[in-house]
Design a protein around this motif. Structure first.
Motif, mmCIF file in Angstrom:
data_model
loop_
_atom_site.group_PDB
_atom_site.id
_atom_site.type_symbol
_atom_site.label_atom_id
_atom_site.label_comp_id
_atom_site.label_asym_id
_atom_site.label_seq_id
_atom_site.Cartn_x
_atom_site.Cartn_y
_atom_site.Cartn_z
ATOM 1 N N GLU A 1 0.823 -1.205 0.000
ATOM 2 C CA GLU A 1 0.000 0.000 0.000
ATOM 3 C C GLU A 1 0.861 1.261 0.000
ATOM 4 O O GLU A 1 1.970 1.268 0.529
ATOM 5 C CB GLU A 1 -0.911 0.040 1.238
ATOM 6 C CG GLU A 1 -1.917 -1.063 1.348
ATOM 7 C CD GLU A 1 -2.677 -1.010 2.672
ATOM 8 O OE1 GLU A 1 -3.037 0.116 3.109
ATOM 9 O OE2 GLU A 1 -2.895 -2.079 3.277
ATOM 10 N N SER A 2 0.316 2.313 -0.576
ATOM 11 C CA SER A 2 0.903 3.651 -0.463
ATOM 12 C C SER A 2 -0.232 4.652 -0.557
ATOM 13 O O SER A 2 -1.389 4.285 -0.776
ATOM 14 C CB SER A 2 1.953 3.887 -1.561
ATOM 15 O OG SER A 2 1.356 3.794 -2.845
ATOM 16 N N ILE A 3 0.088 5.920 -0.380
ATOM 17 C CA ILE A 3 -0.951 6.949 -0.392
ATOM 18 C C ILE A 3 -0.425 8.185 -1.109
ATOM 19 O O ILE A 3 0.752 8.545 -0.981
ATOM 20 C CB ILE A 3 -1.408 7.282 1.047
ATOM 21 C CG1 ILE A 3 -2.692 8.108 1.046
ATOM 22 C CG2 ILE A 3 -0.304 7.960 1.848
ATOM 23 C CD1 ILE A 3 -3.379 8.160 2.401
ATOM 24 N N GLN A 4 -1.284 8.830 -1.896
ATOM 25 C CA GLN A 4 -0.948 10.050 -2.622
ATOM 26 C C GLN A 4 -1.828 11.173 -2.095
ATOM 27 O O GLN A 4 -3.060 11.081 -2.154
ATOM 28 C CB GLN A 4 -1.171 9.861 -4.123
ATOM 29 C CG GLN A 4 -0.911 11.099 -4.968
ATOM 30 C CD GLN A 4 0.559 11.457 -5.066
ATOM 31 O OE1 GLN A 4 1.417 10.595 -4.873
ATOM 32 N NE2 GLN A 4 0.854 12.706 -5.364
ATOM 33 N N PHE B 1 6.626 5.960 3.757
ATOM 34 C CA PHE B 1 6.732 6.819 2.576
ATOM 35 C C PHE B 1 5.355 7.375 2.233
ATOM 36 O O PHE B 1 4.337 6.686 2.378
ATOM 37 C CB PHE B 1 7.260 6.038 1.368
ATOM 38 C CG PHE B 1 8.717 5.706 1.445
ATOM 39 C CD1 PHE B 1 9.663 6.481 0.780
ATOM 40 C CD2 PHE B 1 9.161 4.609 2.166
ATOM 41 C CE1 PHE B 1 11.009 6.176 0.853
ATOM 42 C CE2 PHE B 1 10.505 4.287 2.237
ATOM 43 C CZ PHE B 1 11.436 5.078 1.581
ATOM 44 N N VAL B 2 5.330 8.608 1.744
ATOM 45 C CA VAL B 2 4.078 9.209 1.294
ATOM 46 C C VAL B 2 4.366 10.052 0.052
ATOM 47 O O VAL B 2 5.399 10.731 -0.037
ATOM 48 C CB VAL B 2 3.431 10.070 2.404
ATOM 49 C CG1 VAL B 2 4.335 11.231 2.811
ATOM 50 C CG2 VAL B 2 2.066 10.580 1.983
ATOM 51 N N GLY B 3 3.484 9.962 -0.939
ATOM 52 C CA GLY B 3 3.611 10.789 -2.140
ATOM 53 C C GLY B 3 2.767 12.042 -2.001
ATOM 54 O O GLY B 3 1.647 11.997 -1.474
ATOM 55 N N SER B 4 3.310 13.175 -2.458
ATOM 56 C CA SER B 4 2.578 14.432 -2.314
ATOM 57 C C SER B 4 2.856 15.364 -3.481
ATOM 58 O O SER B 4 4.006 15.508 -3.912
ATOM 59 C CB SER B 4 2.970 15.132 -1.006
ATOM 60 O OG SER B 4 2.250 16.345 -0.856
ATOM 61 N N SER B 5 1.814 15.984 -3.982
ATOM 62 C CA SER B 5 1.965 16.906 -5.106
ATOM 63 C C SER B 5 2.400 18.277 -4.611
ATOM 64 O O SER B 5 1.924 18.773 -3.591
ATOM 65 C CB SER B 5 0.637 17.042 -5.862
ATOM 66 O OG SER B 5 0.202 15.796 -6.338
ATOM 67 N N ILE B 6 3.303 18.897 -5.373
ATOM 68 C CA ILE B 6 3.740 20.266 -5.104
ATOM 69 C C ILE B 6 4.014 20.931 -6.439
ATOM 70 O O ILE B 6 4.565 20.305 -7.343
ATOM 71 C CB ILE B 6 4.998 20.293 -4.189
ATOM 72 C CG1 ILE B 6 5.385 21.731 -3.837
ATOM 73 C CG2 ILE B 6 6.154 19.544 -4.813
ATOM 74 C CD1 ILE B 6 4.419 22.417 -2.913
ATOM 75 N N ASP B 7 3.569 22.165 -6.588
ATOM 76 C CA ASP B 7 3.740 22.877 -7.851
ATOM 77 C C ASP B 7 4.428 24.209 -7.636
ATOM 78 O O ASP B 7 4.518 24.699 -6.511
ATOM 79 C CB ASP B 7 2.380 23.081 -8.530
ATOM 80 C CG ASP B 7 1.726 21.761 -8.889
ATOM 81 O OD1 ASP B 7 2.346 20.994 -9.636
ATOM 82 O OD2 ASP B 7 0.604 21.494 -8.413
ATOM 83 N N THR C 1 8.716 5.134 -7.436
ATOM 84 C CA THR C 1 8.081 4.754 -8.688
ATOM 85 C C THR C 1 6.635 4.352 -8.511
ATOM 86 O O THR C 1 5.884 4.346 -9.490
ATOM 87 C CB THR C 1 8.852 3.600 -9.366
ATOM 88 O OG1 THR C 1 8.961 2.502 -8.456
ATOM 89 C CG2 THR C 1 10.217 4.047 -9.823
ATOM 90 N N VAL C 2 6.183 4.022 -7.305
ATOM 91 C CA VAL C 2 4.775 3.652 -7.159
ATOM 92 C C VAL C 2 3.863 4.851 -7.368
ATOM 93 O O VAL C 2 2.673 4.690 -7.628
ATOM 94 C CB VAL C 2 4.456 3.002 -5.793
ATOM 95 C CG1 VAL C 2 5.347 1.814 -5.532
ATOM 96 C CG2 VAL C 2 4.513 4.005 -4.654
ATOM 97 N N TYR C 3 4.412 6.064 -7.272
ATOM 98 C CA TYR C 3 3.583 7.240 -7.469
ATOM 99 C C TYR C 3 3.533 7.649 -8.936
ATOM 100 O O TYR C 3 2.808 8.563 -9.308
ATOM 101 C CB TYR C 3 4.082 8.395 -6.595
ATOM 102 C CG TYR C 3 4.071 8.005 -5.141
ATOM 103 C CD1 TYR C 3 2.870 7.859 -4.471
ATOM 104 C CD2 TYR C 3 5.243 7.697 -4.474
ATOM 105 C CE1 TYR C 3 2.833 7.442 -3.146
ATOM 106 C CE2 TYR C 3 5.222 7.287 -3.147
ATOM 107 C CZ TYR C 3 4.020 7.165 -2.496
ATOM 108 O OH TYR C 3 3.996 6.740 -1.197
ATOM 109 N N THR C 4 4.293 6.982 -9.782
ATOM 110 C CA THR C 4 4.145 7.158 -11.224
ATOM 111 C C THR C 4 3.900 5.820 -11.888
ATOM 112 O O THR C 4 3.993 5.699 -13.091
ATOM 113 C CB THR C 4 5.416 7.787 -11.846
ATOM 114 O OG1 THR C 4 6.561 7.017 -11.478
ATOM 115 C CG2 THR C 4 5.597 9.192 -11.386
ATOM 116 N N GLY C 5 3.594 4.820 -11.128
ATOM 117 C CA GLY C 5 3.422 3.471 -11.648
ATOM 118 C C GLY C 5 4.674 2.651 -11.364
ATOM 119 O O GLY C 5 5.712 3.183 -10.979
#
Length: 384
Positions: free
Chosen positions: A89-92, A113-119, A372-376
């Motif tokens: 499992e992971s979370i975005q 680990f956690v994925g997070s968007s930043i712009d 890579t799990v946050y981009t596949g």
């Protein structure tokens, strides 16, 4: 591996102007029921078995998944452990709603680990990008103080063209060892600042050069899935990220009500491909799903693909990105100009040595695997 984007809710209180979800969807605060979650787990298990896949990865997505408390995810984890014993499992998340109650969840069930968007231009707080960054970094600090590694994801706009070196420096100075690059969805929507395919190629060129400069200067540089995949593609013919994906076969998106799609960027704009309650066989036979599988494998490829040196690992790129001038774009969906840039760089012994050292940063292998799990997965596609 089966990659499942599971959305416990589509609700979000961040309100990013470029979100791929319509505002009406983000305003819906309904959440996935226990019955739908159980049906989802069993559906993914059937998909894994029928696809002869060894494992499944659950990427909690949204909406904003952290609008839901940690207790819900722990209960969901018990169901997944029982029905999918080999899953991960992971979370975005935007990270903005991160609370201390989520810390144990991320450490215990998501490997810390956690994925997070930043712009760098779109997301603002009080009309200020810098204020948004400050609030986001406060959440990064909360995560780091509790042993959590944050992997940022950036969706570059045309405003980021020429700012690639600044972005690399920004991440290095803030201690990020990996980040990801995604792409604006062009499917049934429009963003004024969306870069064209060729402009995205130029952005990737600038990013590649900035990372290679950092690598040559310091001996290390942040790992970026798209850059790593382009190097392995050019050098050894092994795709990844936006190249060589099998997303329409191996990816599944489960909405809060159990309705299905094969891409998070398409899910809000198409009729459902079925529902987990109807089982995998119904989904497998769905004519819209079958159409997209054929499109990725066959009709997305244009005549220019078959004479391209990148075809063995590119496979025409992201299937929802228009592929070349016949579809109103100024570059193919495999970003050939960028790949040619990488090919020129590695054609010299010095350039090749730097590129090989970049993706051989072995001490960061765990971070690369998680990133890579946050981009596949390594041979997969992208996340939104």
């Amino acid at each position: 591996m089966i990659t499942a984007y599971v959305k416990p809710t589509n609700a979000c209180n961040v309100g990013c102007t470029h979100c791929y979800l319509p505002e009406s969807v983000r305003a819906d605060k309904s959440r996935m029921t226990a019955e739908t979650l159980l049906a989802t787990a069993r559906f993914i298990g059937s998909m894994q078995k029928r696809g002869h896949q060894e494992s499944a990865h659950i990427l909690w997505h949204g909406g904003e998944p952290l609008m839901i408390g940690a207790d819900w995810y722990f209960r969901a984890g018990e169901v997944l452990d029982r029905e999918l014993p080999d899953h991960s499992e992971s979370i975005q998340t935007s990270l903005i709603p991160l609370r201390k109650e989520h810390v144990a969840l991320i450490n215990e069930r998501h490997g810390g680990f956690v994925g997070s968007s930043i712009d760098f231009s779109q997301r603002q707080f009080h009309n200020s990008v810098e204020e948004y960054h400050k609030r986001w970094m406060d959440k990064v600090t909360l995560a780091r103080d509790n042993g959590i590694t944050v992997i940022p994801g950036v969706v570059p706009t045309r405003r980021e063209l020429g700012r690639e070196a600044f972005m690399v420096e920004w991440f290095v100075n803030r201690g990020f060892e990996a980040f990801n690059i995604d792409r604006y969805n062009a499917y049934n929507t429009y963003f004024e600042d969306r870069a064209s395919n060729l402009q995205h190629s130029y952005f990737l060129m600038g990013l590649f050069d900035a990372l290679m400069d950092e690598m040559e200067r310091t001996g290390s540089a942040p790992l970026v899935g798209a850059i790593n995949a382009s190097i392995t593609g050019v050098l050894i013919g092994r795709g990844g990220d936006r190249w060589g994906g099998t997303c329409q076969n191996d990816f599944i998106v489960v909405e809060p009500d159990g309705s299905l799609n094969t891409c998070p960027d398409k899910s809000s704009f198409e009729p459902s491909f079925g529902n987990v309650a109807l089982g995998y066989e119904d989904f497998a036979r769905n004519k819209f799903r079958r159409k997209w599988v054929r499109h990725q494998e066959f009709s997305h490829k244009e005549s220019h693909c078959f004479s391209c040196e990148n075809q063995p690992f590119c496979q025409s790129g992201c299937p929802i990105t228009p592929n070349g001038t016949a579809h109103g774009e100024d570059e193919c969906s495999g970003y050939r100009s960028y790949l040619a840039h990488v090919r020129r760089f590695v054609s010299s012994p010095d350039g090749k040595a730097i590129a090989v050292a970049y993706f051989n940063q072995s001490r960061r292998q765990e971070i690369l695997d998680k990133a890579t799990v946050y981009t596949g997965e390594a041979a997969g596609a992208c996340a939104a």
